[in-house]
Design a protein around this motif. Sequence first.
Motif, PDB file in Angstrom:
ATOM      1  N   GLN A  49       0.827  -1.196   0.000  1.00  0.00           N
ATOM      2  CA  GLN A  49       0.000   0.000   0.000  1.00  0.00           C
ATOM      3  C   GLN A  49       0.868   1.255   0.000  1.00  0.00           C
ATOM      4  OE1 GLN A  49      -2.631  -0.274   3.357  1.00  0.00           O
ATOM      5  NE2 GLN A  49      -3.307  -2.327   2.833  1.00  0.00           N
ATOM      6  N   VAL A  50       0.751   2.030  -1.072  1.00  0.00           N
ATOM      7  CA  VAL A  50       1.413   3.333  -1.099  1.00  0.00           C
ATOM      8  C   VAL A  50       0.678   4.275  -0.139  1.00  0.00           C
ATOM      9  CG1 VAL A  50       2.071   5.292  -2.542  1.00  0.00           C
ATOM     10  CG2 VAL A  50       2.183   2.957  -3.458  1.00  0.00           C
ATOM     11  N   LEU A  51      -0.641   4.267  -0.246  1.00  0.00           N
ATOM     12  CA  LEU A  51      -1.484   4.966   0.720  1.00  0.00           C
ATOM     13  C   LEU A  51      -2.060   3.925   1.666  1.00  0.00           C
ATOM     14  CD1 LEU A  51      -3.468   7.401  -1.614  1.00  0.00           C
ATOM     15  CD2 LEU A  51      -1.509   7.950  -0.166  1.00  0.00           C
ATOM     16  N   PRO A  52      -1.816   4.022   2.961  1.00  0.00           N
ATOM     17  CA  PRO A  52      -2.306   2.991   3.877  1.00  0.00           C
ATOM     18  C   PRO A  52      -3.824   2.977   3.963  1.00  0.00           C
ATOM     19  CG  PRO A  52      -1.419   4.858   5.102  1.00  0.00           C
ATOM     20  CD  PRO A  52      -1.078   5.096   3.664  1.00  0.00           C
ATOM     21  N   THR A  53      -4.381   1.777   4.034  1.00  0.00           N
ATOM     22  CA  THR A  53      -5.796   1.634   4.333  1.00  0.00           C
ATOM     23  C   THR A  53      -6.011   2.043   5.783  1.00  0.00           C
ATOM     24  OG1 THR A  53      -6.126  -0.131   2.730  1.00  0.00           O
ATOM     25  CG2 THR A  53      -7.689  -0.017   4.551  1.00  0.00           C
ATOM     26  N   VAL A  54      -6.711   3.127   6.000  1.00  0.00           N
ATOM     27  CA  VAL A  54      -6.949   3.625   7.355  1.00  0.00           C
ATOM     28  C   VAL A  54      -8.428   3.483   7.654  1.00  0.00           C
ATOM     29  CG1 VAL A  54      -6.768   5.584   8.925  1.00  0.00           C
ATOM     30  CG2 VAL A  54      -5.039   5.260   7.160  1.00  0.00           C
ATOM     31  N   LYS A  55      -8.744   2.450   8.425  1.00  0.00           N
ATOM     32  CA  LYS A  55     -10.135   2.226   8.809  1.00  0.00           C
ATOM     33  C   LYS A  55     -10.133   1.752  10.259  1.00  0.00           C
ATOM     34  CE  LYS A  55     -14.372  -0.310   7.652  1.00  0.00           C
ATOM     35  NZ  LYS A  55     -15.225   0.890   7.762  1.00  0.00           N
ATOM     36  N   THR A  56     -10.687   2.549  11.128  1.00  0.00           N
ATOM     37  CA  THR A  56     -10.788   2.170  12.528  1.00  0.00           C
ATOM     38  C   THR A  56     -12.142   2.609  13.061  1.00  0.00           C
ATOM     39  OG1 THR A  56      -9.625   2.188  14.657  1.00  0.00           O
ATOM     40  CG2 THR A  56      -9.784   4.277  13.492  1.00  0.00           C
ATOM     41  N   ALA A  57     -12.498   2.062  14.199  1.00  0.00           N
ATOM     42  CA  ALA A  57     -13.825   2.330  14.740  1.00  0.00           C
ATOM     43  C   ALA A  57     -13.822   3.599  15.577  1.00  0.00           C
ATOM     44  CB  ALA A  57     -14.275   1.148  15.589  1.00  0.00           C
ATOM     45  N   ASP A  58     -14.776   4.477  15.329  1.00  0.00           N
ATOM     46  CA  ASP A  58     -14.926   5.678  16.162  1.00  0.00           C
ATOM     47  C   ASP A  58     -15.402   5.270  17.549  1.00  0.00           C
ATOM     48  OD1 ASP A  58     -14.243   7.547  14.160  1.00  0.00           O
ATOM     49  OD2 ASP A  58     -16.261   7.417  13.318  1.00  0.00           O
ATOM     50  N   PRO A  59     -14.719   5.730  18.609  1.00  0.00           N
ATOM     51  CA  PRO A  59     -15.115   5.342  19.961  1.00  0.00           C
ATOM     52  C   PRO A  59     -16.369   6.079  20.417  1.00  0.00           C
ATOM     53  CG  PRO A  59     -13.270   6.864  20.052  1.00  0.00           C
ATOM     54  CD  PRO A  59     -13.508   6.585  18.600  1.00  0.00           C
ATOM     55  N   ILE A  60     -17.348   5.326  20.955  1.00  0.00           N
ATOM     56  CA  ILE A  60     -18.589   5.945  21.434  1.00  0.00           C
ATOM     57  C   ILE A  60     -18.885   5.576  22.887  1.00  0.00           C
ATOM     58  CG2 ILE A  60     -19.622   6.097  19.133  1.00  0.00           C
ATOM     59  CD1 ILE A  60     -21.246   3.584  19.816  1.00  0.00           C
ATOM     60  N   GLY A  61     -18.118   4.648  23.468  1.00  0.00           N
ATOM     61  CA  GLY A  61     -18.335   4.272  24.856  1.00  0.00           C
ATOM     62  C   GLY A  61     -19.583   3.427  25.043  1.00  0.00           C
ATOM     63  N   TRP A  62     -19.889   3.169  26.309  1.00  0.00           N
ATOM     64  CA  TRP A  62     -21.044   2.341  26.673  1.00  0.00           C
ATOM     65  C   TRP A  62     -22.101   3.189  27.381  1.00  0.00           C
ATOM     66  CZ3 TRP A  62     -20.725  -2.671  25.057  1.00  0.00           C
ATOM     67  CH2 TRP A  62     -19.436  -3.175  24.791  1.00  0.00           C
ATOM     68  N   LYS A  63     -23.332   3.011  26.995  1.00  0.00           N
ATOM     69  CA  LYS A  63     -24.435   3.641  27.723  1.00  0.00           C
ATOM     70  C   LYS A  63     -24.769   2.810  28.962  1.00  0.00           C
ATOM     71  CE  LYS A  63     -26.551   5.630  23.578  1.00  0.00           C
ATOM     72  NZ  LYS A  63     -27.758   5.650  22.703  1.00  0.00           N
ATOM     73  N   ALA A  64     -25.501   3.397  29.870  1.00  0.00           N
ATOM     74  CA  ALA A  64     -25.904   2.692  31.088  1.00  0.00           C
ATOM     75  C   ALA A  64     -26.644   1.412  30.726  1.00  0.00           C
ATOM     76  CB  ALA A  64     -26.799   3.586  31.946  1.00  0.00           C
ATOM     77  N   GLY A  65     -26.216   0.320  31.317  1.00  0.00           N
ATOM     78  CA  GLY A  65     -26.856  -0.962  31.079  1.00  0.00           C
ATOM     79  C   GLY A  65     -26.285  -1.752  29.922  1.00  0.00           C
ATOM     80  N   GLU A  66     -25.452  -1.134  29.080  1.00  0.00           N
ATOM     81  CA  GLU A  66     -24.852  -1.842  27.955  1.00  0.00           C
ATOM     82  C   GLU A  66     -23.619  -2.616  28.424  1.00  0.00           C
ATOM     83  OE1 GLU A  66     -25.874   0.942  24.052  1.00  0.00           O
ATOM     84  OE2 GLU A  66     -23.988   1.261  25.136  1.00  0.00           O
ATOM     85  N   THR A  67     -23.420  -3.786  27.842  1.00  0.00           N
ATOM     86  CA  THR A  67     -22.241  -4.597  28.126  1.00  0.00           C
ATOM     87  C   THR A  67     -21.822  -5.312  26.847  1.00  0.00           C
ATOM     88  OG1 THR A  67     -23.407  -6.656  28.671  1.00  0.00           O
ATOM     89  CG2 THR A  67     -23.123  -5.051  30.472  1.00  0.00           C
ATOM     90  N   PRO A  68     -20.580  -5.809  26.793  1.00  0.00           N
ATOM     91  CA  PRO A  68     -20.224  -6.718  25.701  1.00  0.00           C
ATOM     92  C   PRO A  68     -21.053  -7.995  25.777  1.00  0.00           C
ATOM     93  CG  PRO A  68     -18.273  -5.949  26.899  1.00  0.00           C
ATOM     94  CD  PRO A  68     -19.457  -5.556  27.710  1.00  0.00           C
ATOM     95  N   THR A  69     -21.018  -8.762  24.708  1.00  0.00           N
ATOM     96  CA  THR A  69     -21.813  -9.981  24.611  1.00  0.00           C
ATOM     97  C   THR A  69     -20.933 -11.201  24.832  1.00  0.00           C
ATOM     98  OG1 THR A  69     -23.282  -8.909  23.010  1.00  0.00           O
ATOM     99  CG2 THR A  69     -23.357 -11.320  23.139  1.00  0.00           C
ATOM    100  N   ALA A  70     -21.256 -11.995  25.847  1.00  0.00           N
ATOM    101  CA  ALA A  70     -20.483 -13.195  26.152  1.00  0.00           C
ATOM    102  C   ALA A  70     -21.010 -14.382  25.361  1.00  0.00           C
ATOM    103  CB  ALA A  70     -20.539 -13.493  27.651  1.00  0.00           C
ATOM    104  N   ALA A  71     -20.146 -15.389  25.201  1.00  0.00           N
ATOM    105  CA  ALA A  71     -20.538 -16.617  24.517  1.00  0.00           C
ATOM    106  C   ALA A  71     -21.661 -17.314  25.280  1.00  0.00           C
ATOM    107  CB  ALA A  71     -19.326 -17.546  24.396  1.00  0.00           C
TER     108      ALA A  71
END
Length: 442
Positions: A49-71
């Motif tokens: 890549q001459v120009l790097p692929t720049v793709k990352t996630a914009d941080p938005i944080g967690w709202k009250a009551g939100e959590t990651p999802t477990a298996a």
Amino acid sequence: MRKHVLAVIGLLIALGVAIFLYLSWPDAARRDMAAVTGARPDITPPREQVLPTVKTADPIGWKAGETPTAAAGLKTAAFATGLDHPRWLYRLPNGDVLVAETNSPLRSGGGVKGWVMRHLLGKVGAGVPSANRITLLRDANGDGVAEVKTPFLTGLNSPSGMALLGGQLYVANTDALVRVPYRNGETKITARPETVVRYPGGGNHWSRNVIVAEDGKTLYLSVGSATNIADDGLDAEHDRAAILQVYPDSKKYRVFAAGIRNANGMALVPGTNRLWTVVNERDMLGSDLVPDYLTAVELGDHFGWPWYYWGGYIDTRVEPKNPQLQQYAKRPDYALGPHVAALGLTFAADAKLGDRFARGAFISEHGSWNRKPLSGYKVVFVPFDASGWPVQGAKPVDVLTGFLNKDDEAHGRPVGVITDKSGALLVADDVGNTIWRVSAGG
């Protein structure tokens, strides 16, 4: 007339190059992630890549009551919140948990690389000053929530890894390994840290990890490369891209293994005490290269960086060449997929998360910036067999997801991962400023 013709030809060439770059940027993956994971990943031709692929996630944080999802069969809750960029975790003998609230040292630099780094740091919340603090978390009543959250050790320099040895707590700052006396149950240390050894600090890979070696007398310490592929010359990479073995009594170290672009998580596999690590591989060879990996490490190993990847594939961008190394470049044991940014590593020695997660490695994937679509942003499990190696043909199993939403925004990004005294999994989330606890019973 000839000058005009040459000028037109030059413009056409420039236009052609511009069109080519436009049509090929950003580079998109052509292989499913499953094809680029496991013991035998699909290593496709590089797409530099001459120009790097720049793709990352914009941080938005967690709202009250939100959590990651477990298996399935597991559940998730917050163990501690309101932290300042928590990165690394360590469990003390009495069950207290130390968390390094830390960040990259301030960086500078111009050009495309400097712009990319500043852009990425701003997106992941890493462009702010480091708290330079280790905080103690205590869950005295055993309800899965830390009711004590107190500064334990301050005045550090971008600290990360921690380890207890011989009544001393060792802390891996970005540029030096330091130690302080520790007594079980202490909630605050005021002693001035003693420097054990110094090593190169900062760089694109600034965080250091430290664990006690299998001999119970020395320490393994990881130091990442300063750049992607020794872009600033090999002299700038001296004693970097390596795992060092530190002799604390004599305050000396040696290079234990080299050619490892950026190792963070290190652990001894239960039963054999063999050293394993997870490694971030190089960027800008396309969205399908190069897979980050999990591997055993022995004294004298060289994994090829910067000249070679995945056991001998040539990176033609690197100068000067090093052809004599190719036949000796060690192939990693297990691919985790390209650009997942594998950071945390712990084995399931005392985890109590059910039979599926009874033997193997938990790995946190901080998430990609140089891949389309995004990869990582989750915690995975690699099952091991009774002899201490990844199960043949096994693929990574998702343990904790949901850090990304459908719009590729990041609620959080996982880093350090350990087990707590009850056998639950603790995961440091440096964007969500939370320690998540994953336990059985979901």
